[in-house]
Design an enzyme around this catalytic site. Sequence first.
Site, PDB file in Angstrom:
ATOM      1  N   GLU A 148       5.324 -15.817 -11.954  1.00 35.54           N
ATOM      2  CA  GLU A 148       4.719 -14.554 -11.509  1.00 35.54           C
ATOM      3  C   GLU A 148       4.025 -13.792 -12.629  1.00 35.54           C
ATOM      4  OE1 GLU A 148       7.354 -11.519  -9.903  1.00 35.54           O
ATOM      5  OE2 GLU A 148       8.953 -12.198 -11.206  1.00 35.54           O
TER       6      GLU A 148
ATOM      7  N   GLU B 281      15.421 -18.301 -10.780  1.00 33.50           N
ATOM      8  CA  GLU B 281      14.930 -17.026 -11.296  1.00 33.50           C
ATOM      9  C   GLU B 281      14.035 -17.238 -12.525  1.00 33.50           C
ATOM     10  OE1 GLU B 281      14.776 -14.222 -10.104  1.00 33.50           O
ATOM     11  OE2 GLU B 281      14.548 -12.827 -11.744  1.00 33.50           O
TER      12      GLU B 281
ATOM     13  N   CYS C  23       0.816  -1.208   0.000  1.00 34.50           N
ATOM     14  CA  CYS C  23       0.000   0.000   0.000  1.00 34.50           C
ATOM     15  C   CYS C  23       0.853   1.263   0.000  1.00 34.50           C
ATOM     16  CB  CYS C  23      -0.942   0.080   1.194  1.00 34.50           C
ATOM     17  SG  CYS C  23      -1.776  -1.444   1.586  1.00 34.50           S
TER      18      CYS C  23
ATOM     19  N   GLY D 279       0.633  -1.411   6.693  1.00 35.68           N
ATOM     20  CA  GLY D 279       1.142  -2.273   7.763  1.00 35.68           C
ATOM     21  C   GLY D 279       0.082  -3.277   8.165  1.00 35.68           C
TER      22      GLY D 279
ATOM     23  N   TRP E 140      -2.884  -2.849  -1.384  1.00 35.93           N
ATOM     24  CA  TRP E 140      -2.635  -4.246  -1.687  1.00 35.93           C
ATOM     25  C   TRP E 140      -3.235  -5.008  -0.508  1.00 35.93           C
ATOM     26  CZ3 TRP E 140      -0.157  -8.393   0.633  1.00 35.93           C
ATOM     27  CH2 TRP E 140       0.094  -9.501  -0.187  1.00 35.93           C
TER      28      TRP E 140
ATOM     29  N   LYS F 168      10.166 -16.034 -12.712  1.00 35.77           N
ATOM     30  CA  LYS F 168       9.645 -15.139 -13.756  1.00 35.77           C
ATOM     31  C   LYS F 168       8.416 -15.754 -14.399  1.00 35.77           C
ATOM     32  CE  LYS F 168      11.349 -12.486 -12.678  1.00 35.77           C
ATOM     33  NZ  LYS F 168      12.205 -11.716 -11.847  1.00 35.77           N
TER      34      LYS F 168
ATOM     35  N   HIS G 245      15.797 -36.502  -6.200  1.00 31.47           N
ATOM     36  CA  HIS G 245      15.325 -36.682  -4.821  1.00 31.47           C
ATOM     37  C   HIS G 245      13.853 -36.319  -4.669  1.00 31.47           C
ATOM     38  CE1 HIS G 245      19.389 -37.527  -3.485  1.00 31.47           C
ATOM     39  NE2 HIS G 245      19.760 -36.592  -4.348  1.00 31.47           N
TER      40      HIS G 245
ATOM     41  N   LYS H  60       4.950  -4.159  -6.772  1.00 32.65           N
ATOM     42  CA  LYS H  60       6.373  -4.040  -7.083  1.00 32.65           C
ATOM     43  C   LYS H  60       7.210  -4.119  -5.821  1.00 32.65           C
ATOM     44  CE  LYS H  60       9.989  -3.293  -9.601  1.00 32.65           C
ATOM     45  NZ  LYS H  60      10.521  -4.567 -10.124  1.00 32.65           N
TER      46      LYS H  60
HETATM   47  C1  F6R Z   1      10.325 -10.926  -8.667  1.00 27.83           C
HETATM   48  C2  F6R Z   1      10.436  -9.764  -7.831  1.00 27.83           C
HETATM   49  C3  F6R Z   1      10.410  -9.953  -6.359  1.00 27.83           C
HETATM   50  C4  F6R Z   1      11.414  -9.018  -5.682  1.00 27.83           C
HETATM   51  C5  F6R Z   1      11.290  -9.102  -4.166  1.00 27.83           C
HETATM   52  C6  F6R Z   1      12.312  -8.241  -3.458  1.00 27.83           C
HETATM   53  O1  F6R Z   1      10.390 -10.576 -10.003  1.00 27.83           O
HETATM   54  O2  F6R Z   1      10.542  -8.660  -8.287  1.00 27.83           O
HETATM   55  O3  F6R Z   1      10.644 -11.278  -6.007  1.00 27.83           O
HETATM   56  O4  F6R Z   1      12.700  -9.358  -6.088  1.00 27.83           O
HETATM   57  O5  F6R Z   1      10.005  -8.706  -3.773  1.00 27.83           O
HETATM   58  O6  F6R Z   1      12.174  -6.913  -3.816  1.00 27.83           O
HETATM   59  P1  F6R Z   1      13.324  -5.867  -3.567  1.00 27.83           P
HETATM   60  O7  F6R Z   1      14.467  -6.255  -4.412  1.00 27.83           O
HETATM   61  O8  F6R Z   1      12.740  -4.544  -3.958  1.00 27.83           O
HETATM   62  O9  F6R Z   1      13.665  -5.940  -2.108  1.00 27.83           O
END
Ligand code: F6R
Length: 606
Positions: free
Chosen positions: A486, A479, A2, A99, A72, A483, A502, A601
Site C-alpha cells: 500500500e 500485514e 469522501c 455513497g 475519493w 504495508k 500449494h 484513511k
Molecule cells: C491498511 C489499512 C486498512 C484499514 C482498513 C480498515 O494499512 O489501514 O486496511 O485497516 O481500511 O479500516 P478501519 O480499521 O478504520 O475499519
Amino acid sequence: MCGIIGYTGSRQVRDILIDGLLKLEYRGYDSAGIAIHNGSLRVIKSPGKVSKLVELLPPNLDSTTGIAHTRWATHGEPSEINAHPHTSGSGKLVMVHNGIIENAPAIESYLVEKGYSFISETDTEVLLNLIDNEYELCGGDLLSAMLKSFEKIEGSYALAIIEKGRPGRITICRKDSPLIMGIDDTGYFVASDIYAVSDYTGRFIFPENNDIIIADRELGLKAYDGNGKEKELKISSFTARKKNPDRTGYNHFMEKEIYEQPHIISELANSILFINGQSACGNSLAEIIQRIRRITILGCGTSWHAGLIGKYLIEKHVRIPVNVEYASEFRYRDPVIDPEDLVISISQSGETADTIAANRLALEAGAITLGILNVKNSTLDRDTHFQIYLEAGDEIGVASTKAYTAQIVQLSRLTALLAGIKGNGSTIGDISSALKNISGSMQQVLAGAEKISALASKYAFTNNFLFLGRGLNFPTALEGALKLKEISYIHAEGYPGAEMKHGPIALIDFNFPTLVVLTDSESRPKMISNIKEIKARRGRVIAIINENDESAEQLVDDVIKVPSVPDIVSPLISVMPLQLFAYYVALLRGCNVDQPRNLAKSVTVE
Ligand code: F6R
C-alpha cells in the site's frame, strides 16, 4: 468515501469549510470543492488535495451558507468536472454526496428521456438531477422532491443540498452513509464526522437512516422521517476530543506512529481494561460472555489481520469457537448469527462502511456486539452494545501501524478476561506479564531502525515479495505484505508458510524475495523447512529472527534481529520491522508515505 462539511448561520463560512475539509481529508484526497450562497450560488472546485482548492479561493468569500466536499473517486476519474459540489440541470440546486447510487445508469437513461444532459461521469449528478426533476414538478418543494426521488434510488447516500431560492438553508439526508449535524448559537453544521465540527460545538444530532433535516438560518430545524412525517430530533451534548495533526520531530505521520507504539502499548498494558467506560471485571459483558457459544470477528484490511490474531488467542486460551470474517463478505452471504453469538467489530476509524453494515446485520440478528475502536463517537461506537477503545491517539498516516498493535493488545487482554471467566486463570497472568514487559523490546526494535533502512535499500527496487509466517505470525506476514504494497506499490503476498508449496513456490526465483517471520518458537522448525525449500530454488530470504538464533542466520541472505519475547506477544514485536521496512522502501521509491495513491484513511463506501 469522501467527506462532507457544511454550515448555515451567522458566521462567515469560508474558514469553517476549509478547516472541515482538511479534517475530513482522511476520507479521500483526489479532488475537492465548495459551494456558497451569497445571493446566488457559486461553486469552486479543483482536482487534487484540499490545499490546491484553497489556492483558488478568494480570501473573502462573504457568505454565511455553504457546503464542501473532499472526494475519493468512485464514478469517474478525479477531475474538476467530477469533483463535488454538483449543480443541477435547472441551476437551482447544488449538492455534495457520499455513497454510491447503484442504479445510476437506469436513472440516467430515464432523465435523458426527460431532456437532461450530464456533464460529469458521477452517480451524484444523476441523483441530483433526479431530485431536480421532481423539484421542478412539485413547484420547488425540496422535501417532496427528495422523498419522491429516494423511492427510485438503490444504494447509499449522505448528502447536503443548498437551493438558489433559499439562501440560508441546507437540507440533508442520509441512508447507510454517516452524516451528523452540529448546532451552536450561531447556526448549524453538517459533517461526515463530528471531528470536522467539534472545535465549534459540543451539541450534535445523529440522523437516523432516511431522515431528512432542513436547517434554516431563519426558521430553525425541521426533521422528517423517510415517509415525510415530521419527527422530533434528539440533541446529544458532549465534548469531543480534538484531533492532533502534529508530527513534530518526524518526517511523516507513519514514522511518528510507528515510534509511538512502545508508549501506547505500555500505557494499555499497565491500565485497567475498560468496557463501556467501566472496569471489565464485573462489567455486564462479563456476565453475557457466560452464555456466548461462538464469537465472530469482523473487520477489513489491517483490522481483519488483528482479528485473525484474536482468533488464534481466543480459541487456544478460551476454547470458544471464533470465526474471523471480512465484513464485506459477511454482510452479503446470509450468515448464521443468533443471540448466543458475540460479534466483535474491529475498526480503527469506526467509519468503515462494510464493517458498519456487517455489524448492523449482526445487531438485527440479535447478537451481542462489541466494538474494538480507536475513534470515539464514531458510527461503530454508537452502533455497538459494548466498546473497548484502543487509546492510540489519532492515526493520521493512511497505513495503519499503531492501531494494529493496539488492536492486538486489546484482543490479548480480552482473551485474558474471557479465559478468567471460563476458569483458565493462568492465561491472565501469562498475557498480562508478557504485555507489561513488551514495551522495552519494542524500543529495541526501533533502535535497530538504521539496519532495517540499509536492508530496504538492498531490496527497494524489487518488483515482487512473498511474506511467510505461521500460527500467530501468519497474520504478521499478511500485514507485512499489505504495508509494503500500500505505501511502496510493490506487489507483495502474505501466505501461511505451508501454503507456499500449494502454488506460490512457482513464483520463486532470485528476483522474487521472501520475507519470513521466524520469531515464534512453536512454528520455528516448520518455517525452517520452508526456508530450505525456497533456498533450494535460488530464492533470496530475509528472516525476522530472535536475537540469538545463529543457526537460522546461516540459512538466509539477510536477517532482522528482534528481542526474544513469549510467543503469545510475538506478533507485536515481529510486525514492527515490517512496518519500518515498508516505510523505508516507500521513501526510497519516492512514494507519498502518508497519503498513498488511490487510498483513503477510511473506506466509507462499500
Ligand atoms: C491498511 C489499512 C486498512 C484499514 C482498513 C480498515 O494499512 O489501514 O486496511 O485497516 O481500511 O479500516 P478501519 O480499521 O478504520 O475499519
